[in-house]
Every structure is written in C-alpha cells, then in structure tokens.
Design an enzyme around this catalytic site. Structure first.
Site, PDB file in Angstrom:
ATOM      1  N   LYS A   4       0.846  -1.184   0.000  1.00 37.76           N
ATOM      2  CA  LYS A   4       0.000   0.000   0.000  1.00 37.76           C
ATOM      3  C   LYS A   4       0.885   1.238   0.000  1.00 37.76           C
ATOM      4  CE  LYS A   4      -3.762   2.157   2.677  1.00 37.76           C
ATOM      5  NZ  LYS A   4      -4.687   1.986   3.824  1.00 37.76           N
ATOM      6  N   SER A  14      -9.563   2.255   3.008  1.00 34.50           N
ATOM      7  CA  SER A  14      -8.657   2.951   2.117  1.00 34.50           C
ATOM      8  C   SER A  14      -7.710   2.026   1.360  1.00 34.50           C
ATOM      9  CB  SER A  14      -7.833   3.961   2.918  1.00 34.50           C
ATOM     10  OG  SER A  14      -7.011   3.287   3.876  1.00 34.50           O
ATOM     11  N   SER A  73     -10.080  -0.132   7.296  1.00 32.65           N
ATOM     12  CA  SER A  73      -9.552  -0.012   5.936  1.00 32.65           C
ATOM     13  C   SER A  73      -8.841  -1.242   5.399  1.00 32.65           C
ATOM     14  CB  SER A  73      -8.610   1.194   5.848  1.00 32.65           C
ATOM     15  OG  SER A  73      -9.343   2.387   5.974  1.00 32.65           O
TER      16      SER A  73
END
Length: 498
Positions: free
Chosen positions: A80, A155, A179
């Site tokens: 990420k 996210s 998330s």
C-alpha cells in the site's frame, strides 16, 4: 511453469514452487509484473520499478541456490502506498507527496524484505488513508474486479484489488477504522488488522496515530498468518506506539483442533458472540443472509453461537469522526510547503504560500477532516468534543471486555452492504462514514479483527464475515478463519475474467 499457474498460486504454494525450483523468483516476478500492467485499467497499482523488483528476485534466487528456505523467500508482494519504500515513489495517494522518494523503508516493508519477499510495486489508496471507497485517491479510483463500476472499498482499495484480480498473491494494507476489513469484504479476500501496536508504524505515513495499524491481505487465512508472522513484532526504538510484546509464529495453530475438539469438529468449544447491534435494520438483508449461512457452517465445525450486546456500537461513528480528524489535523500540519510536501508555484508571502500549497496538495476529503479536527481541538471545544470522545472510547473498549466474558470471538458482517457504485456516495460523506459502523468499534478499542470471504449477496457481490478477538488473540482468529476456509470454498472464488 505457465504464467497462468503462477498467478493462480497463493503465498504458500508459490513459495513451495520457488523453493522446489519448479519456477524462480525472477519468473514469478516477471509474470506478475506483466499481469499487473495488463490490468492497469483496474487502477490497483500506482508505481513500478521493474529493475529493482527483478534485482530483489535475483537476490532471492541466490539465497535459495545457497540452500536457504523460507515461507516468503522469493514471493512477490505489493505494498500500500502509505508505506515508504526505497526505490519507489511514496505518495500516500496524495498530490501533496507526488514524486516523493523515501531514503528508507518502513519497518513493515523491511521485515518482509528480510524474509525474502520481492516488492512488485506500490498500490493505490485513499489519500492519506482517509476514506472507505478508494475514490479519494489523487491518482484515480481503483475498480472492484467483481464489477468495475463499483468501488473496491478503502482505504486499502488497491491492496484488495491486487489480491482479488490475481495481480499479487498478497499485499500490505493499513486499517484505521476498517480499511483492511471493509475492502477485503468488498473484494472477496482475507484481511486481518492485528492488535494495535503489534506492527510497527515506523515509515507508515500517519493519519490517526492512536488508530493506524498495518496488516496483511491475501487469499486465505493461512497466507495472512505467514505474512503477519514476518510483519509483526516490537519496534520500540523507532515507534513509541509499538508494543514490547514478543514476536509470534501465527501459523502454529493453523489446522490444529482446539483442545478437546476433533478433526471433524476442530472448533468445538469455541464460543462465538453475535452482537445484536450488528444484525439490526441498518444491515442489508443479503449481507445478513450470507453471514448467517457462514455462522451455520461454524456451528457444524463445533462452535457455539452466543447472543451478546455491544451497546455503544452506534456511538463509535461520532467518536471516531472526532478522534481521527483531530489526530489527522495534528499529523498533517507538517505538510506546509516548507518542511514537507508540495509547494505552490506562485504566492505573495509566507501565509499565502501555506494556504496555496495546502489547498493544491490536499484533496477535498483530507481538507474536510483537517478542518473538523482543528475545530474539535480548538480552545473552548476540546473538552466538549475531543475529551468526551476519548471517554466514550474507553467505554466502548469496556463493552468488548464485558462481551469477552461470554464468548471467545465476536462475529458479524464486516460491512452493512456490498460494494456500491463509483460516485454513488460522492455527494454524501456522512453516508460513506456510516459504512464503517461494524469495523470502527474494534479499531477504537485497539482489538484485532479480520474479514473472511463468506459468500455473495445480490448481484453476485462478495460479502465478508468479520471476526473480532481479544487483545493478542490473532492466532485464535486465524485458526477460526482457517477452519472455516478448509470447510468452504468462498475464498477461492475469482471474478470472471481473472
């Protein structure tokens, strides 16, 4: 070995194939890089560095040639974009950090590299991890491979898409208010948020310091256990929020029946608590149906279902959306165009430079949260909002401890609905915030939680079962998830065309 075989493999299978010389780390990396670029329309990846990836793969192959073995050695993974990573841009999905190259690796990235994992690239995410749909990324939305017109969740949207579309066998994500768990639910992958402080936050671009936590996303609980074993551990010299708790091998309990249980009923004696607040009117009927069917499977595996209550569940939304923006306001103050981040090209004076740099660098959702956070921390409002939210946060944590006197694990939906269409909630941020109602309580309490593929709702969209454990009970969660995945095949389902 064919490209199709490589991309269909999970972490354990691919590691074994590389160790047994059926393929190489270089071949695996090349295959997955080509596949990731072939499916760039999904918006999962933000950056590649093919030369660096192949250099890491060659180094892994050399370690294997020297006789070394390891559960992650030579396995390609992707990170990420909230984790700073040497050799790759680290932007946190924001124009504020566009082009930023970190001189060091985040601890999570370094730990996985030490275990021999190969970095494929950086993954799309909501800007500074603020969002539940990946629509807040400055670099475009990631698309759910089950329906490209729908969000993947956020996210960690890019992380979930990469695993679901078989662009990477596993990925890293972060979970502040859900998330990891919510995008895992939306994309039919497995993801776990460990106890707050189990994974170092060093090198993770901060959003809300008392909530942010790293975790893995993969196709199965077994693969998540392998990644979490490498990722987690104390880092107290560099991260003041890191827990001085010894590292664990989370794979040890996998496949083992609980004490007093049998091979046919490996979860006998496990008490699963079902909060009545998780199954109320706010949860879509198709989600409830899939979760109830998964819980029936747990009963077949020997678990006992217990009705419980988490009475302050609804308060988790206002509490979170006071505490998280307050911490974001503080953390993001460093991005001022002087010390860090984007600087406006034209300005009249220092104040004008601050205003223009931050207005240009930050997207609407980040600006919204900074303004809310600054307001609740301001003189005259701190006691009324921030302090009160922290007090209720403690009561939410106490609710969980009361519940754990009645059960071992808490279960329910990971999200109240399946994935919504891109743009459907863009004009209503509050509706977007409400989608986190089932994941926020565990985050506020600092408890470990995970999402496990549990079936499909209307439109053949994935539904995730959320499991929540007490502090440091990640191994128990993974054991329960693994037993369920041994008895079902939901986690093996792939989107059409992938």
């Amino acid at each position: 070995m064919s490209a199709k075989q490589i991309h269909e493999m999970g972490v354990a299978e691919l590691a074994a194939a590389i160790a047994d010389k059926k393929t190489s780390a270089v071949e695996a990396a090349q295959t997955l890089l080509a596949r990731a670029k072939q499916h760039q329309n999904l918006g999962a990846y933000l950056a590649f560095n093919e030369d660096l990836t192949l250099a890491q793969a060659k180094a892994a192959d050399a370690r294997i040639a020297a006789g070394e073995r390891g559960p992650l050695l030579g396995v390609p993974l992707a990170h990420k974009d909230i984790f700073v990573t040497q050799g790759f841009p680290s932007t946190a999905g924001s124009k504020m950090l566009e082009g930023y190259q970190s001189p060091f690796d985040a601890t999570v990235v370094a730990n996985l590299a030490r275990a021999g994992a190969v970095t494929l690239g950086k993954l799309n995410c909501d800007e500074f991890a603020m969002g539940g749909s990946n629509e807040n990324s400055a670099y475009g939305v990631a698309r759910n491979p089950w329906d490209a017109e729908r969000v993947p969740g956020g996210s960690s949207g890019g992380s979930a898409v990469a695993v679901a579309a078989r662009l990477s066998p596993a990925t890293t994500g972060t979970d502040t208010g859900g998330s990891i768990r919510q995008p895992a639910s939306f994309c039919n992958v497995t993801g776990i948020k460990p106890t707050y402080g189990r994974c170092s936050r060093y090198g993770m671009v901060a959003f809300a310091s008392s909530l942010d936590q790293a975790g893995p996303m993969a196709r199965s609980a077994a693969d998540c256990a392998t990644l979490l074993t490498a990722m987690a551990g104390p880092d107290i010299d560099r991260d003041s929020t890191s827990l001085d708790h010894p590292a664990e091998d989370y794979t040890l309990l996998l496949g083992q029946p609980r004490e007093g249980a049998s091979a046919a009923q490996p979860l006998k004696g496990l008490r699963i608590g079902l909060p009545k607040e998780f199954f109320g009117e706010g949860c879509a009927p198709d989600v409830v149906a899939a979760v109830r069917a998964a819980l029936a499977e747990y009963e077949k595996l020997g678990a006992t279902l217990v009705d419980i209550s988490l009475p302050r569940t609804e308060l988790s939304i206002p509490v979170y959306y006071i505490i998280a923006p307050a911490e974001a306001s503080s953390n993001l103050s460093r991005f001022d165009g002087v010390k860090f981040g984007h600087r406006a090209a034209k300005f009249d004076d220092l104040t004008d430079m601050y205003k223009k740099s931050r207005s240009e660098g930050f997207g609407p959702e980040v600006q919204r949260r900074i303004m809310i956070g600054t307001y609740v921390l301001s003189h005259g409002y701190y006691d009324a909002y921030y302090l009160k939210a922290q007090q209720i946060r403690r009561l939410i944590a106490q609710d969980f401890q009361q519940a754990f006197t009645q059960c071992d694990v808490i279960a329910g939906p990971a999200a109240p609905t399946t994935a919504w269409k891109i743009g459907e909630m863009s004009d209503d941020p509050v509706a977007n915030y409400l989608a986190d109602i089932f994941t926020l309580p565990a985050s506020l309490a600092g408890l470990p939680g995970m999402s496990v593929p549990a079936g499909f709702g209307a439109g053949h969209l994935p539904v995730g079962l959320q499991l929540i454990g007490n502090y440091f009970k990640e191994a128990e969660l993974l054991q329960a998830a693994h037993a369920f995945q041994q008895a079902t095949d939901w986690h093996t389902k792939t989107p059409e065309g992938f």
